[in-house]
Design a protein around this motif. Structure first.
Motif, PDB file in Angstrom:
ATOM      1  N   VAL A 135       0.815  -1.183  -0.098  1.00  0.00           N
ATOM      2  CA  VAL A 135      -0.140  -0.006  -0.059  1.00  0.00           C
ATOM      3  C   VAL A 135       0.846   1.192   0.046  1.00  0.00           C
ATOM      4  CG1 VAL A 135      -1.664   1.379   1.172  1.00  0.00           C
ATOM      5  CG2 VAL A 135      -1.819  -1.267   1.212  1.00  0.00           C
ATOM      6  N   GLU A 136       0.636   2.212  -1.007  1.00  0.00           N
ATOM      7  CA  GLU A 136       1.147   3.366  -1.018  1.00  0.00           C
ATOM      8  C   GLU A 136       0.413   4.509  -1.140  1.00  0.00           C
ATOM      9  OE1 GLU A 136       5.564   1.954  -3.220  1.00  0.00           O
ATOM     10  OE2 GLU A 136       3.924   2.415  -4.439  1.00  0.00           O
ATOM     11  N   GLY A 137       1.058   5.768  -0.874  1.00  0.00           N
ATOM     12  CA  GLY A 137       0.294   6.888  -0.922  1.00  0.00           C
ATOM     13  C   GLY A 137       0.738   7.747  -1.920  1.00  0.00           C
ATOM     14  N   ALA A 138      -0.018   8.157  -2.801  1.00  0.00           N
ATOM     15  CA  ALA A 138       0.386   9.052  -4.108  1.00  0.00           C
ATOM     16  C   ALA A 138       1.195  10.281  -3.495  1.00  0.00           C
ATOM     17  CB  ALA A 138      -0.648   9.459  -4.967  1.00  0.00           C
ATOM     18  N   LYS A 139       1.013  11.061  -2.333  1.00  0.00           N
ATOM     19  CA  LYS A 139       1.617  12.009  -1.936  1.00  0.00           C
ATOM     20  C   LYS A 139       2.486  11.865  -0.600  1.00  0.00           C
ATOM     21  CE  LYS A 139      -1.736  15.352  -3.724  1.00  0.00           C
ATOM     22  NZ  LYS A 139      -2.652  16.496  -3.351  1.00  0.00           N
ATOM     23  N   ASP A 140       2.927  10.637  -0.657  1.00  0.00           N
ATOM     24  CA  ASP A 140       3.802  10.146   0.449  1.00  0.00           C
ATOM     25  C   ASP A 140       5.421  10.942   0.265  1.00  0.00           C
ATOM     26  OD1 ASP A 140       5.419   8.997   2.316  1.00  0.00           O
ATOM     27  OD2 ASP A 140       4.574   7.062   2.356  1.00  0.00           O
ATOM     28  N   ASP A 141       5.943  11.748   1.123  1.00  0.00           N
ATOM     29  CA  ASP A 141       7.092  12.323   0.667  1.00  0.00           C
ATOM     30  C   ASP A 141       8.030  11.727   1.847  1.00  0.00           C
ATOM     31  OD1 ASP A 141       6.217  13.288   3.194  1.00  0.00           O
ATOM     32  OD2 ASP A 141       6.415  15.466   2.957  1.00  0.00           O
ATOM     33  N   ILE A 142       7.823  10.657   2.360  1.00  0.00           N
ATOM     34  CA  ILE A 142       8.835   9.989   3.175  1.00  0.00           C
ATOM     35  C   ILE A 142       9.098   8.750   2.784  1.00  0.00           C
ATOM     36  CG2 ILE A 142       9.199   8.978   5.379  1.00  0.00           C
ATOM     37  CD1 ILE A 142       7.519  10.982   6.841  1.00  0.00           C
ATOM     38  N   SER A 143       8.181   7.902   2.175  1.00  0.00           N
ATOM     39  CA  SER A 143       8.461   6.613   1.576  1.00  0.00           C
ATOM     40  C   SER A 143       7.476   6.723   0.320  1.00  0.00           C
ATOM     41  CB  SER A 143       7.851   5.514   2.452  1.00  0.00           C
ATOM     42  OG  SER A 143       8.302   4.038   1.709  1.00  0.00           O
ATOM     43  N   ALA A 144       7.983   7.355  -0.856  1.00  0.00           N
ATOM     44  CA  ALA A 144       7.409   7.678  -2.079  1.00  0.00           C
ATOM     45  C   ALA A 144       6.942   6.577  -2.803  1.00  0.00           C
ATOM     46  CB  ALA A 144       8.207   8.460  -2.905  1.00  0.00           C
ATOM     47  N   PRO A 145       5.876   6.833  -3.487  1.00  0.00           N
ATOM     48  CA  PRO A 145       5.491   5.610  -4.386  1.00  0.00           C
ATOM     49  C   PRO A 145       6.475   4.860  -5.327  1.00  0.00           C
ATOM     50  CG  PRO A 145       3.833   7.364  -4.389  1.00  0.00           C
ATOM     51  CD  PRO A 145       5.140   7.898  -3.712  1.00  0.00           C
ATOM     52  N   GLY A 146       6.597   3.638  -5.340  1.00  0.00           N
ATOM     53  CA  GLY A 146       7.680   2.927  -6.034  1.00  0.00           C
ATOM     54  C   GLY A 146       8.650   2.093  -4.827  1.00  0.00           C
ATOM     55  N   GLN A 147       8.793   2.815  -3.776  1.00  0.00           N
ATOM     56  CA  GLN A 147       9.755   2.200  -2.647  1.00  0.00           C
ATOM     57  C   GLN A 147       8.961   0.948  -2.171  1.00  0.00           C
ATOM     58  OE1 GLN A 147      11.023   4.732   0.271  1.00  0.00           O
ATOM     59  NE2 GLN A 147      11.805   6.433  -1.193  1.00  0.00           N
ATOM     60  N   CYS A 148       7.995   1.053  -1.865  1.00  0.00           N
ATOM     61  CA  CYS A 148       7.277  -0.350  -1.254  1.00  0.00           C
ATOM     62  C   CYS A 148       6.837  -1.247  -2.239  1.00  0.00           C
ATOM     63  CB  CYS A 148       6.061   0.211  -0.468  1.00  0.00           C
ATOM     64  SG  CYS A 148       5.349  -0.909   0.823  1.00  0.00           S
ATOM     65  N   VAL A 149       6.196  -1.060  -3.332  1.00  0.00           N
ATOM     66  CA  VAL A 149       5.678  -1.922  -4.450  1.00  0.00           C
ATOM     67  C   VAL A 149       7.100  -2.768  -5.029  1.00  0.00           C
ATOM     68  CG1 VAL A 149       5.786  -0.449  -6.519  1.00  0.00           C
ATOM     69  CG2 VAL A 149       4.136  -2.296  -6.184  1.00  0.00           C
ATOM     70  N   ALA A 150       8.073  -2.235  -4.544  1.00  0.00           N
ATOM     71  CA  ALA A 150       9.501  -2.828  -5.280  1.00  0.00           C
ATOM     72  C   ALA A 150       9.412  -4.354  -4.467  1.00  0.00           C
ATOM     73  CB  ALA A 150      10.474  -2.078  -4.838  1.00  0.00           C
ATOM     74  N   ALA A 151       8.766  -4.581  -3.563  1.00  0.00           N
ATOM     75  CA  ALA A 151       8.801  -5.668  -2.636  1.00  0.00           C
ATOM     76  C   ALA A 151       8.147  -7.106  -3.528  1.00  0.00           C
ATOM     77  CB  ALA A 151       7.866  -5.894  -1.486  1.00  0.00           C
ATOM     78  N   LEU A 152       7.196  -6.678  -4.567  1.00  0.00           N
ATOM     79  CA  LEU A 152       6.499  -7.762  -5.282  1.00  0.00           C
ATOM     80  C   LEU A 152       7.535  -8.360  -6.371  1.00  0.00           C
ATOM     81  CD1 LEU A 152       3.384  -6.067  -5.808  1.00  0.00           C
ATOM     82  CD2 LEU A 152       4.054  -7.601  -4.089  1.00  0.00           C
ATOM     83  N   ASP A 153       8.346  -7.399  -6.741  1.00  0.00           N
ATOM     84  CA  ASP A 153       9.736  -7.959  -7.763  1.00  0.00           C
ATOM     85  C   ASP A 153      10.503  -8.996  -7.099  1.00  0.00           C
ATOM     86  OD1 ASP A 153       8.501  -6.536  -9.781  1.00  0.00           O
ATOM     87  OD2 ASP A 153       9.686  -4.729  -9.430  1.00  0.00           O
ATOM     88  N   LEU A 154      10.609  -8.713  -5.698  1.00  0.00           N
ATOM     89  CA  LEU A 154      11.538  -9.655  -5.041  1.00  0.00           C
ATOM     90  C   LEU A 154      11.161 -11.145  -4.930  1.00  0.00           C
ATOM     91  CD1 LEU A 154      12.890  -6.965  -2.483  1.00  0.00           C
ATOM     92  CD2 LEU A 154      14.122  -7.862  -4.387  1.00  0.00           C
ATOM     93  N   LEU A 155       9.579 -11.179  -4.861  1.00  0.00           N
ATOM     94  CA  LEU A 155       9.060 -12.315  -4.530  1.00  0.00           C
ATOM     95  C   LEU A 155       8.937 -13.131  -5.521  1.00  0.00           C
ATOM     96  CD1 LEU A 155       6.184 -10.575  -2.389  1.00  0.00           C
ATOM     97  CD2 LEU A 155       8.022 -12.219  -1.502  1.00  0.00           C
ATOM     98  N   THR A 156      10.141 -13.559  -6.339  1.00  0.00           N
ATOM     99  CA  THR A 156      10.152 -14.579  -7.127  1.00  0.00           C
ATOM    100  C   THR A 156       9.603 -15.766  -7.350  1.00  0.00           C
ATOM    101  OG1 THR A 156      12.356 -15.009  -6.713  1.00  0.00           O
ATOM    102  CG2 THR A 156      12.327 -13.458  -8.116  1.00  0.00           C
ATOM    103  N   GLY A 157       9.597 -16.268  -6.045  1.00  0.00           N
ATOM    104  CA  GLY A 157       8.797 -17.834  -5.821  1.00  0.00           C
ATOM    105  C   GLY A 157       7.118 -17.699  -5.711  1.00  0.00           C
TER     106      GLY A 157
END
Length: 436
Positions: A346-368
């Motif tokens: 879950v990300e916020g479009a106006k999050d200036d601390i953990s901007a969009p893209g930082q959290c959703v990157a987890a899905l690419d790591l879940l290769t299995g």
């Protein structure tokens, strides 16, 4: 010793300002002065009241303040905070709702260790309690932990989370808010390798820096600009003689607060001037919006120095989670080992601390993990706080998270049961990506 001296100097400054506020309030409120009303004295009393409260809150751990909730039966049920696991650096607590059968949804809410107490998630807990059994990681103030308790870094944090998950059993849904998201992901992956039966059903990562370089912010840029030597020299101090953790190296809460405030100094300054004016006019109350916000915002805790430094170095500078190179207790954790735990970001479009893209990157790591067990959500117009405690959380994100939990709770699982299981509601399909 000079670092211990600076720690005590900050506490002396805080204590002095609290005393000045109390003195100004007492003197300006002297009854005889009411014979000749003076606006200056009214303003002085208001300044004293606001100042005393402000500096007093900096060393007080806020109470959860959740006394009761209304159940499905329409009755009010008292809420008791119980300690399930007690550890030196943090406890696992449970919000027990008296007179209610154990809820089917069991949620572990992983609170940040980033300067504020777990009570920062008070509204999040309150919103989940009617529908879930809620457990929370309640981290301790490092100034109160004796040096004999040893160190506490990102690896120890990860091991704590693993122990908490094991204690609660696999019929569990984990929600990590902000800072702990990368370490919660690592803890889940480590469990997948060492103890697959202890894995939770689902994992929801809210606004966490899985890959800080995916979308740089002022926070990540700071980590790049400053060297580890500079951080250790300027941010780390030793706890003074006043507290049980005397001699422990910490990143002091008061120093953290000064950094928080300086980022928006003009806005905070205006907020306090406005509050003084309201108090002088008799328009303020003990629980008005200003006090409600700043009572929590100003309540800060010391972080163990090794945790703060290892977070900056390993999560932000070296990007060990983002590169799938994180090591715990000598073992390289493979995030790809997660094959059955449904994961939602879950990300916020106006999050200036953990901007969009930082959290959703987890899905690419879940290769299995199959794509059918991955989900993401981008909340429009929401900032960092809003995605876990504000209106966006209440109205939009919370229902999505509950649907995601239900969609991944079909089969029975092992758990430490102390109460009868409540009948399960009909499941909903919620493993999908949504963005606006």
């Amino acid at each position: 010793m000079r670092y211990m001296t600076t720690y005590d100097l900050m506490e002396t400054f805080r204590n002095t300002n609290q005393w000045l506020g109390a003195s100004a309030l007492s003197m300006a409120s002297y009854p005889i002065f009411a014979l000749t009303p003076n606006p200056a004295l009214q303003w002085m009393a208001a300044w004293g009241e606001v100042t005393e409260r402000t500096f007093q809150r900096m060393v007080v751990k806020p109470d959860w303040g959740i006394e009761s909730i209304t159940g499905e039966d329409g009755r009010d049920h008292l809420v008791n905070v119980e300690t399930v696991v007690e550890r030196p650096f943090g406890d696992l607590i449970h919000f027990d709702v008296t007179g209610r059968e154990e809820m089917d949804r069991r949620v572990l809410l992983v609170a940040p260790m980033s300067g504020h107490y777990a009570t920062l998630l008070r509204s999040t807990v309150r919103s989940l309690l009617p529908d879930c059994e809620v457990y929370v990681t309640d981290w301790h103030n490092a100034r109160d932990i004796p040096v004999s308790a040893g160190k506490f870094d990102v690896e120890d944090y990860t091991l704590y989370l693993m122990d908490f998950m094991r204690e609660l059993g696999s019929d569990l849904h984990v929600i990590a808010v902000c800072q702990p998201a990368p370490l919660t992901l690592a803890a889940t992956a480590y469990l997948a390798e060492l103890d697959p039966k202890a894995q939770p059903r689902s994992l929801t990562l809210i606004g966490g820096p899985i890959d800080p370089d995916a979308t740089p912010t002022d926070v990540t840029d700071f980590g790049r600009r400053v060297t580890m030597g500079q951080l250790e020299e300027t941010m780390i101090q030793r706890v003074g003689f006043k507290y049980s953790g005397v001699g422990r190296l910490v990143y002091p809460g008061l120093l953290q607060l000064s950094s928080f405030m300086s980022m928006n100094a003009e806005r905070h300054g205006q907020a306090f001037m406005d509050q003084i004016a309201r108090v002088s006019r008799g328009e303020a109350s003990d629980h008005d919006p200003h006090n409600k916000f700043y009572d929590e915002y100003l309540a800060v805790m010391d972080m163990p120095a090794e945790f703060y430094l290892s977070t900056v170095e390993r999560i932000f500078k070296n990007g060990e989670i983002a590169k799938n190179e994180f090591v715990v207790d000598g073992h390289k954790v493979d995030i790809g080992a997660i094959t059955s735990v449904a994961v939602k970001t879950v990300e916020g479009a106006k999050d200036d601390i953990s901007a969009p893209g930082q959290c959703v990157a987890a899905l690419d790591l879940l290769t299995g993990l199959p794509d059918g067990k991955k989900a993401s959500h981008l909340e429009p117009e929401a900032g960092h706080y809003g995605i876990f405690a504000g209106r966006s959380w209440r109205n939009n994100i919370r229902p999505l998270v509950l649907d995601f939990i239900d969609a991944n709770s079909e089969a029975p699982a092992e758990r430490n049961r102390t109460k009868p299981r409540k009948a399960k509601a009909k499941q909903k399909a919620a493993n999908k990506n949504t963005a606006a």
